[in-house]
Enzyme design. Structure first.
Site, PDB file in Angstrom:
ATOM      1  N   ALA A  12       0.807  -1.237   0.000  1.00  0.00           N
ATOM      2  CA  ALA A  12       0.000   0.000   0.000  1.00  0.00           C
ATOM      3  C   ALA A  12       0.832   1.276   0.000  1.00  0.00           C
ATOM      4  CB  ALA A  12      -0.943   0.014   1.203  1.00  0.00           C
ATOM      5  N   GLY A  14       3.523   1.685  -1.828  1.00  0.00           N
ATOM      6  CA  GLY A  14       4.202   1.834  -3.116  1.00  0.00           C
ATOM      7  C   GLY A  14       3.386   2.682  -4.083  1.00  0.00           C
ATOM      8  N   THR A  16       1.954   1.781  -7.157  1.00  0.00           N
ATOM      9  CA  THR A  16       0.730   1.089  -7.581  1.00  0.00           C
ATOM     10  C   THR A  16      -0.188   0.896  -6.378  1.00  0.00           C
ATOM     11  OG1 THR A  16       2.068  -0.078  -9.211  1.00  0.00           O
ATOM     12  CG2 THR A  16      -0.118  -0.980  -8.774  1.00  0.00           C
ATOM     13  N   GLY A  17       0.412   0.488  -5.260  1.00  0.00           N
ATOM     14  CA  GLY A  17      -0.378   0.227  -4.056  1.00  0.00           C
ATOM     15  C   GLY A  17      -1.102   1.467  -3.563  1.00  0.00           C
ATOM     16  N   LYS A  43       6.987   2.743   9.734  1.00  0.00           N
ATOM     17  CA  LYS A  43       7.309   3.817   8.765  1.00  0.00           C
ATOM     18  C   LYS A  43       6.233   4.895   8.796  1.00  0.00           C
ATOM     19  CE  LYS A  43       9.926   1.503   5.098  1.00  0.00           C
ATOM     20  NZ  LYS A  43       9.862   1.006   3.718  1.00  0.00           N
ATOM     21  N   LYS A 126       6.214 -13.191 -12.419  1.00  0.00           N
ATOM     22  CA  LYS A 126       4.804 -13.061 -12.006  1.00  0.00           C
ATOM     23  C   LYS A 126       4.045 -14.330 -12.397  1.00  0.00           C
ATOM     24  CE  LYS A 126       4.846  -8.007 -12.493  1.00  0.00           C
ATOM     25  NZ  LYS A 126       4.351  -7.342 -11.304  1.00  0.00           N
TER      26      LYS A 126
HETATM   27  N1  LIG Z   1       2.779  -0.623 -15.675  1.00  0.00           N
HETATM   28  C1  LIG Z   1       3.768   0.172 -15.350  1.00  0.00           C
HETATM   29  O1  LIG Z   1       4.069   1.145 -16.056  1.00  0.00           O
HETATM   30  C2  LIG Z   1       4.534  -0.122 -14.088  1.00  0.00           C
HETATM   31  C3  LIG Z   1       5.479   0.791 -13.599  1.00  0.00           C
HETATM   32  C4  LIG Z   1       6.133   0.485 -12.422  1.00  0.00           C
HETATM   33  C5  LIG Z   1       5.846  -0.700 -11.733  1.00  0.00           C
HETATM   34  N2  LIG Z   1       4.930  -1.572 -12.257  1.00  0.00           N
HETATM   35  C6  LIG Z   1       4.591  -2.841 -11.569  1.00  0.00           C
HETATM   36  O2  LIG Z   1       3.797  -2.520 -10.439  1.00  0.00           O
HETATM   37  C7  LIG Z   1       4.114  -3.414  -9.373  1.00  0.00           C
HETATM   38  C8  LIG Z   1       4.321  -2.580  -8.118  1.00  0.00           C
HETATM   39  O3  LIG Z   1       5.480  -1.796  -8.336  1.00  0.00           O
HETATM   40  P1  LIG Z   1       5.641  -0.332  -7.766  1.00  0.00           P
HETATM   41  O4  LIG Z   1       6.804   0.259  -8.503  1.00  0.00           O
HETATM   42  O5  LIG Z   1       4.350   0.327  -7.753  1.00  0.00           O
HETATM   43  O6  LIG Z   1       6.074  -0.696  -6.279  1.00  0.00           O
HETATM   44  P2  LIG Z   1       6.914   0.216  -5.270  1.00  0.00           P
HETATM   45  O7  LIG Z   1       6.524   1.632  -5.424  1.00  0.00           O
HETATM   46  O8  LIG Z   1       8.364  -0.149  -5.399  1.00  0.00           O
HETATM   47  O9  LIG Z   1       6.377  -0.318  -3.875  1.00  0.00           O
HETATM   48  C9  LIG Z   1       6.552  -1.647  -3.490  1.00  0.00           C
HETATM   49  C10 LIG Z   1       5.646  -1.956  -2.322  1.00  0.00           C
HETATM   50  O10 LIG Z   1       5.820  -3.332  -1.990  1.00  0.00           O
HETATM   51  C11 LIG Z   1       6.142  -3.432  -0.617  1.00  0.00           C
HETATM   52  N3  LIG Z   1       7.033  -4.579  -0.435  1.00  0.00           N
HETATM   53  C12 LIG Z   1       8.143  -4.851  -1.150  1.00  0.00           C
HETATM   54  N4  LIG Z   1       8.684  -6.010  -0.683  1.00  0.00           N
HETATM   55  C13 LIG Z   1       7.901  -6.444   0.317  1.00  0.00           C
HETATM   56  C14 LIG Z   1       7.932  -7.563   1.171  1.00  0.00           C
HETATM   57  N5  LIG Z   1       8.897  -8.466   1.084  1.00  0.00           N
HETATM   58  N6  LIG Z   1       6.957  -7.695   2.097  1.00  0.00           N
HETATM   59  C15 LIG Z   1       5.972  -6.781   2.188  1.00  0.00           C
HETATM   60  N7  LIG Z   1       5.888  -5.674   1.398  1.00  0.00           N
HETATM   61  C16 LIG Z   1       6.843  -5.522   0.479  1.00  0.00           C
HETATM   62  C17 LIG Z   1       6.816  -2.114  -0.277  1.00  0.00           C
HETATM   63  O11 LIG Z   1       6.691  -1.886   1.101  1.00  0.00           O
HETATM   64  P3  LIG Z   1       7.932  -1.470   2.061  1.00  0.00           P
HETATM   65  O12 LIG Z   1       7.573  -0.108   2.550  1.00  0.00           O
HETATM   66  O13 LIG Z   1       7.898  -2.506   3.119  1.00  0.00           O
HETATM   67  O14 LIG Z   1       9.174  -1.503   1.240  1.00  0.00           O
HETATM   68  C18 LIG Z   1       5.964  -1.132  -1.081  1.00  0.00           C
HETATM   69  O15 LIG Z   1       4.765  -0.845  -0.396  1.00  0.00           O
HETATM   70  C19 LIG Z   1       5.391  -4.139  -9.744  1.00  0.00           C
HETATM   71  O16 LIG Z   1       5.242  -5.511  -9.727  1.00  0.00           O
HETATM   72  C20 LIG Z   1       5.807  -3.586 -11.083  1.00  0.00           C
HETATM   73  O17 LIG Z   1       6.150  -4.613 -11.965  1.00  0.00           O
HETATM   74  C21 LIG Z   1       4.284  -1.300 -13.402  1.00  0.00           C
END
Ligand SMILES: NC(=O)c1ccc[n+]([C@@H]2O[C@H](COP(=O)([O-])OP(=O)(O)OC[C@H]3O[C@@H](n4cnc5c(N)ncnc54)[C@H](OP(=O)(O)O)[C@@H]3O)[C@@H](O)[C@H]2O)c1
Length: 322
Positions: A12, A14, A16-17, A43, A126
């Site tokens: 949540a 991140g 996307t989250g 955090k 995935k």
């Molecule tokens: N379509 C697009 O253009 C696009 C662009 C970017 C990403 N994406 C995809 O979207 C998805 C999400 O990416 P994002 O970049 O949005 O993510 P992000 O901003 O990097 O955030 C990741 C989230 O996952 C949590 N997390 C990571 N490892 C964890 C673990 N081991 N246990 C619990 N929580 C964990 C993090 O929490 P913490 O605070 O604990 O670290 C954070 O809340 C990815 O799979 C990526 O492939 C798509």
């Protein structure tokens, strides 16, 4: 009145989250909770979410499935937006969700349309999670979104969108004519809120979109809205393919090295999007995806033009700036 369904969201904090959290809260029809690892529970970003009345559940994804199943007790829908490096950690969640009788698992997809194996490592990993879901016959929905508007627009010479863009080299890939599915990051959550309660999307792949645009169209829109002429760099299809192969070879030397994973992700995205032209509606439908805009004809997505105009007006936000 029926009780609200409990939706537990992983990731949540991140990019996307955060969008999904907002979409779920805005829908005002769910009991929204978040799942956070112990090292992140204190955090400020987590505390801020909790201060909005969202219940916090804490667990290490590396915990045994029976412990995780207890943490998932009472959850109706589990949605994961875990970061790209950590996708495989969801495998244990699948067993836990099955044991906890979760009604629907939405694993972390949220990327471009791509074949299930052999083109994008990100998709391959995935898909390992999806295969585990299918092996255990856990109800699920896989939601892909194409590429975000926010990471698709180029710089303009005056520098006035530099604060909001991640693209610094203004490259046109191949001939620039590959159509690409795009969704505004802020719309992802609004789509998710609809998709997760829809019987038609159960055990299906769904793709969302705001626009389908080629790079040439994207550059023209930015030139038109800004009134500025953009200098373009060109990279050939052969070079893109070679870059993807080289990055994969580098990564194979040390598969866990994040500094090698990101170049592989990016170059494989480019190869898939611009050379293979995977990220388009025709291929999504070929792979069996449902079109979210056909499912929800009343949904008004944020257009790419609106997103660019906001950036030009100084109202944009560069993803990951937090
Ligand atoms: N379509 C697009 O253009 C696009 C662009 C970017 C990403 N994406 C995809 O979207 C998805 C999400 O990416 P994002 O970049 O949005 O993510 P992000 O901003 O990097 O955030 C990741 C989230 O996952 C949590 N997390 C990571 N490892 C964890 C673990 N081991 N246990 C619990 N929580 C964990 C993090 O929490 P913490 O605070 O604990 O670290 C954070 O809340 C990815 O799979 C990526 O492939 C798509």
């Amino acid at each position: 009145m029926a009780a609200k369904q409990t939706v537990l969201l992983l990731g949540a904090t991140g990019e996307t989250g955060s969008s999904i959290l907002e979409g779920l809260l805005e829908a005002n029809q769910f009991n929204v909770e978040i799942l956070v690892r112990p090292s992140s529970a204190e955090k400020p970003a987590v505390k801020k979410i909790v201060s909005r009345g969202v219940r916090l559940r804490v667990a290490e994804l590396g915990a045994p499935a029976d412990e995780l199943a207890k943490v998932l007790s009472g959850v109706d829908i589990l949605v994961s937006a875990i970061g790209p490096q950590d996708c495989l950690q969801q495998k244990v969640l699948v067993k836990a969700a099955k044991d906890a009788n979760v009604e629907r698992f939405v694993p972390c997809a949220f990327i471009t349309i791509a074949p299930p194996k052999g083109v994008m490592l990100l998709r391959d990993e995935k898909e390992e999670v999806y295969n585990e879901i299918k092996r255990l016959a856990l109800n699920h929905t896989i939601i892909d979104v194409g590429y975000w508007h926010q990471i698709s627009f180029p710089r303009v010479p005056s520098g006035r969108v530099d604060y909001a863009t991640v693209i610094m080299d203004n490259t046109i890939h191949a001939d620039g004519n590959a159509p690409n599915i795009l969704t505004d990051l802020r719309d992802i959550g609004r789509f998710v809120a609809r998709i997760i309660t829809d019987e038609r999307t159960l055990n299906k792949y769904v793709y969302t979109w705001g626009d389908v645009l080629t790079e040439n169209e994207i550059f023209s829109i930015v030139e038109e809205l800004s009134g500025e002429k953009i200098e373009k760099n060109y990279v050939s299809a052969e070079t893109i393919e070679k870059q993807a192969q080289d990055a994969a070879a580098e990564l194979s030397q040390n598969p866990q090295d994040p500094s090698k994973r990101y170049p592989a992700y990016i170059s494989q995205y480019q190869y898939s999007k611009y050379v293979r032209q995977d990220n388009r509606p025709w291929y999504a439908k070929f792979l069996g995806y449902l079109d979210a805009r056909e499912l929800y004809p009343d949904f008004k997505p944020i257009s790419f033009r609106e997103c660019v105009q906001e950036a030009l007006d100084g109202k944009g936000r560069r993803p990951y700036s937090g």
